[in-house]
Design an enzyme around this catalytic site. Structure first.
Site, PDB file in Angstrom:
ATOM      1  CG  ASP A  37      -2.227   0.904   0.945  1.00  0.00           C
ATOM      2  OD1 ASP A  37      -3.173   0.468   0.923  1.00  0.00           O
ATOM      3  OD2 ASP A  37      -1.902   2.266   0.917  1.00  0.00           O
ATOM      4  CD  GLN A  84     -17.470  10.212  -5.671  1.00  0.00           C
ATOM      5  OE1 GLN A  84     -18.122   8.911  -5.904  1.00  0.00           O
ATOM      6  NE2 GLN A  84     -18.118  11.352  -6.590  1.00  0.00           N
ATOM      7  NE  ARG A  90     -19.507   6.742 -12.824  1.00  0.00           N
ATOM      8  CZ  ARG A  90     -19.237   7.002 -14.150  1.00  0.00           C
ATOM      9  NH1 ARG A  90     -19.055   8.309 -14.714  1.00  0.00           N
ATOM     10  NH2 ARG A  90     -18.922   6.096 -14.902  1.00  0.00           N
ATOM     11  NE  ARG A 153     -23.239  -7.528  -3.618  1.00  0.00           N
ATOM     12  CZ  ARG A 153     -22.406  -6.386  -3.963  1.00  0.00           C
ATOM     13  NH1 ARG A 153     -22.645  -5.734  -5.217  1.00  0.00           N
ATOM     14  NH2 ARG A 153     -21.779  -5.850  -3.153  1.00  0.00           N
ATOM     15  NE  ARG A 155     -24.526 -19.560  -7.705  1.00  0.00           N
ATOM     16  CZ  ARG A 155     -23.512 -20.325  -7.379  1.00  0.00           C
ATOM     17  NH1 ARG A 155     -22.296 -19.579  -7.541  1.00  0.00           N
ATOM     18  NH2 ARG A 155     -23.616 -21.478  -6.878  1.00  0.00           N
ATOM     19  CG  HIS A 177     -18.867  -4.110 -10.538  1.00  0.00           C
ATOM     20  ND1 HIS A 177     -19.732  -4.948  -9.599  1.00  0.00           N
ATOM     21  CD2 HIS A 177     -18.290  -3.290  -9.680  1.00  0.00           C
ATOM     22  CE1 HIS A 177     -19.550  -4.829  -8.380  1.00  0.00           C
ATOM     23  NE2 HIS A 177     -18.562  -3.600  -8.330  1.00  0.00           N
ATOM     24  CB  THR A 233     -19.198  -3.785  -0.573  1.00  0.00           C
ATOM     25  OG1 THR A 233     -18.220  -3.541  -1.604  1.00  0.00           O
ATOM     26  CG2 THR A 233     -20.278  -3.042  -0.693  1.00  0.00           C
TER      27      THR A 233
HETATM   28  N1  LIG Z   1     -14.798  -4.852  -8.242  1.00  0.00           N
HETATM   29  C1  LIG Z   1     -15.727  -5.094  -7.061  1.00  0.00           C
HETATM   30  O1  LIG Z   1     -16.747  -5.877  -7.098  1.00  0.00           O
HETATM   31  C2  LIG Z   1     -15.487  -3.958  -5.864  1.00  0.00           C
HETATM   32  C3  LIG Z   1     -16.243  -4.030  -4.786  1.00  0.00           C
HETATM   33  C4  LIG Z   1     -15.754  -3.383  -3.655  1.00  0.00           C
HETATM   34  C5  LIG Z   1     -14.789  -2.157  -3.865  1.00  0.00           C
HETATM   35  N2  LIG Z   1     -14.527  -2.205  -4.888  1.00  0.00           N
HETATM   36  C6  LIG Z   1     -13.116  -1.089  -5.094  1.00  0.00           C
HETATM   37  O2  LIG Z   1     -12.166  -1.276  -4.670  1.00  0.00           O
HETATM   38  C7  LIG Z   1     -11.335  -0.304  -4.293  1.00  0.00           C
HETATM   39  C8  LIG Z   1     -10.817  -0.419  -2.856  1.00  0.00           C
HETATM   40  O3  LIG Z   1     -11.859  -0.434  -2.154  1.00  0.00           O
HETATM   41  P1  LIG Z   1     -11.496  -0.152  -0.428  1.00  0.00           P
HETATM   42  O4  LIG Z   1     -12.911  -0.077   0.181  1.00  0.00           O
HETATM   43  O5  LIG Z   1     -10.530  -1.010  -0.019  1.00  0.00           O
HETATM   44  O6  LIG Z   1     -10.748   1.310  -0.478  1.00  0.00           O
HETATM   45  P2  LIG Z   1      -9.995   1.980   0.622  1.00  0.00           P
HETATM   46  O7  LIG Z   1      -9.758   3.560   0.526  1.00  0.00           O
HETATM   47  O8  LIG Z   1     -10.147   1.256   1.826  1.00  0.00           O
HETATM   48  O9  LIG Z   1      -8.569   1.215   0.316  1.00  0.00           O
HETATM   49  C9  LIG Z   1      -7.712   1.695  -0.788  1.00  0.00           C
HETATM   50  C10 LIG Z   1      -6.363   1.577  -0.509  1.00  0.00           C
HETATM   51  O10 LIG Z   1      -5.534   1.876  -1.610  1.00  0.00           O
HETATM   52  C11 LIG Z   1      -4.282   2.564  -1.445  1.00  0.00           C
HETATM   53  N3  LIG Z   1      -3.877   2.905  -2.498  1.00  0.00           N
HETATM   54  C12 LIG Z   1      -4.144   4.124  -3.224  1.00  0.00           C
HETATM   55  N4  LIG Z   1      -3.288   4.551  -4.139  1.00  0.00           N
HETATM   56  C13 LIG Z   1      -2.334   3.652  -4.047  1.00  0.00           C
HETATM   57  C14 LIG Z   1      -1.282   3.277  -5.068  1.00  0.00           C
HETATM   58  N5  LIG Z   1      -0.916   4.087  -6.036  1.00  0.00           N
HETATM   59  N6  LIG Z   1      -0.442   2.216  -4.521  1.00  0.00           N
HETATM   60  C15 LIG Z   1      -0.880   1.459  -3.513  1.00  0.00           C
HETATM   61  N7  LIG Z   1      -1.693   1.630  -2.776  1.00  0.00           N
HETATM   62  C16 LIG Z   1      -2.572   2.706  -3.205  1.00  0.00           C
HETATM   63  C17 LIG Z   1      -4.770   3.274  -0.213  1.00  0.00           C
HETATM   64  O11 LIG Z   1      -3.686   3.956   0.523  1.00  0.00           O
HETATM   65  C18 LIG Z   1      -5.800   2.785   0.399  1.00  0.00           C
HETATM   66  O12 LIG Z   1      -5.202   1.834   1.678  1.00  0.00           O
HETATM   67  C19 LIG Z   1     -12.292   0.826  -4.622  1.00  0.00           C
HETATM   68  O13 LIG Z   1     -11.824   1.302  -5.916  1.00  0.00           O
HETATM   69  C20 LIG Z   1     -13.745   0.323  -4.607  1.00  0.00           C
HETATM   70  O14 LIG Z   1     -14.692   0.995  -5.258  1.00  0.00           O
HETATM   71  C21 LIG Z   1     -14.478  -2.899  -6.007  1.00  0.00           C
END
Ligand SMILES: NC(=O)c1ccc[n+]([C@@H]2O[C@H](COP(=O)([O-])OP(=O)(O)OC[C@H]3O[C@@H](n4cnc5c(N)ncnc54)[C@H](O)[C@@H]3O)[C@@H](O)[C@H]2O)c1
Length: 325
Positions: A37, A84, A90, A153, A155, A177, A233
């Site tokens: 991170d 955000q 967005r 979800r 299912r 998504h 989530t």
């Molecule tokens: N694909 C899916 O089904 C799904 C589901 C839930 C969330 N998400 C997405 O997953 C992403 C993460 O969500 P979250 O709740 O864990 O967010 P979060 O803010 O809790 O965690 C994101 C992390 O990324 C780190 N970060 C940012 N830039 C970085 C970089 N350049 N290198 C390394 N680390 C970096 C931040 O320090 C932070 O700890 C979001 O974009 C969210 O929308 C996707």
């Protein structure tokens, strides 16, 4: 570390990255998890916390990762992203996360990594497109978690409504998504029967057509409700990413609705979205193209239009003062 270890690098130690690490650690699929991170304290704290669970886990090494870990990784999972903030649109978020994904992809390429790469960062379909373009177009090895979570979800809700074991419910959410996703009712089966044949004999609801519309809406709105309750989530996406990981590390050739760059399949090209794909150690082995009924094909095409618009906005923003790739 012996050469035959299965190594997974997780980028992003936030809610999603850590839920994935927790599920992955318990799964026994990986021998080594490296967590990265940009907030190194967060990565260190989570690695220490997880390490203290090693007596209760399958044999495993957990470390704070560095870009050198990309070199011998089997799988890299990107959950890093900006959240955000008030006043941000967005599109601001889209551009910021695109810049993050592009920078991470450059680091991965610098290390000459041959790992399969899964993108989870939202908006996942657009971020998958950015990642593939950054890597010069490797659509098999790079893909998004897509609607694997949404299909789970779907299912779960069908299983609960129909009173049938979730393992006997086969159902897919296709497309973005996000808000333009669609339930592929034509591909939905319970007890081996198409849902159109099963619903009339199920007997658990009075108006099954209405129930279907309600379930489809509930799936689409799931993330909004959970985010309203707890701000993010994470548990189910952590498990969904672990399911995809199993397909890659165990070479299971599983059918999963991951987000892939389409090249003419379903009449769509140059856009990433979710359709059923066979996932193996190579990544996406094959895109399964089935003939959808006209109204589902229209909904899929509409979803592709929504994503193409977002991709165009990113391209346009690239040349504006605000976009700093
Ligand atoms: N694909 C899916 O089904 C799904 C589901 C839930 C969330 N998400 C997405 O997953 C992403 C993460 O969500 P979250 O709740 O864990 O967010 P979060 O803010 O809790 O965690 C994101 C992390 O990324 C780190 N970060 C940012 N830039 C970085 C970089 N350049 N290198 C390394 N680390 C970096 C931040 O320090 C932070 O700890 C979001 O974009 C969210 O929308 C996707």
């Amino acid at each position: 570390m012996p050469n035959n270890t299965r190594k997974v690098v997780v980028i992003g130690a936030g809610a999603v990255g850590t839920a994935y690490c927790y599920a992955l650690a318990q799964s026994g699929l990986a021998d080594h998890i490296a967590l990265i991170d940009k907030n190194s304290s967060l990565a260190h704290g989570n690695v220490l916390d997880l390490r203290h669970g090693l007596p209760f886990l399958p044999s495993l090494t957990i470390t704070v990762g560095t870009p050198e870990d990309y070199q011998d990784a089997d799988l890299i999972v990107i959950t890093a992203g900006a959240a955000q903030k008030p006043g941000q649109t967005r599109m601001d978020l889209l551009s910021m996360n695109a810049a993050i994904i592009r920078a991470i992809m450059q680091d991965i390429q610098t290390q000459a990594s041959q790992a399969v790469i899964i993108i989870a960062t939202n908006p996942v379909d657009v971020m998958t497109y950015v990642a593939i373009q950054s890597a010069g177009g490797d659509r098999g090895r790079i893909f998004g978690s897509g609607t694997v979570l949404d299909s789970a979800r779907f299912r779960q809700m069908l299983s609960s409504r129909c009173g049938v074991d979730i393992q006997n419910v086969h159902a897919y959410i296709l497309g973005e998504h996000g808000d333009s996703e669609l339930a592929a009712w034509s591909m939905t089966h319970i007890a081996g029967m198409p849902i159109d044949d099963y619903c009339p004999i199920c007997g658990t609801c009075e108006d099954w057509k209405l129930e279907r519309r309600q379930i489809e809406k509930a799936v689409r709105d799931s993330a909004y409700h959970i985010i309203d309750y707890k701000g993010a989530t994470n548990w189910a996406i952590g498990l969904a990413l672990t399911r995809i990981t199993r397909a890659v590390l165990r070479d299971t050739h599983s059918v999963l609705t991951v987000s892939t760059l389409l090249d003419g399949e379903y009449g769509l090209k140059d856009v990433c979205l979710s359709v059923p794909c066979i996932v193996s150690a190579k990544g996406i082995e094959k895109v399964i193209e089935s003939k959808l009924p006209l109204h589902e094909q229209d909904l899929l095409s509409n979803s592709a239009n929504v994503l193409e618009t977002a991709i165009k906005e990113i391209r346009w923003n690239r040349f504006s003062n605000n976009y700093n790739l």
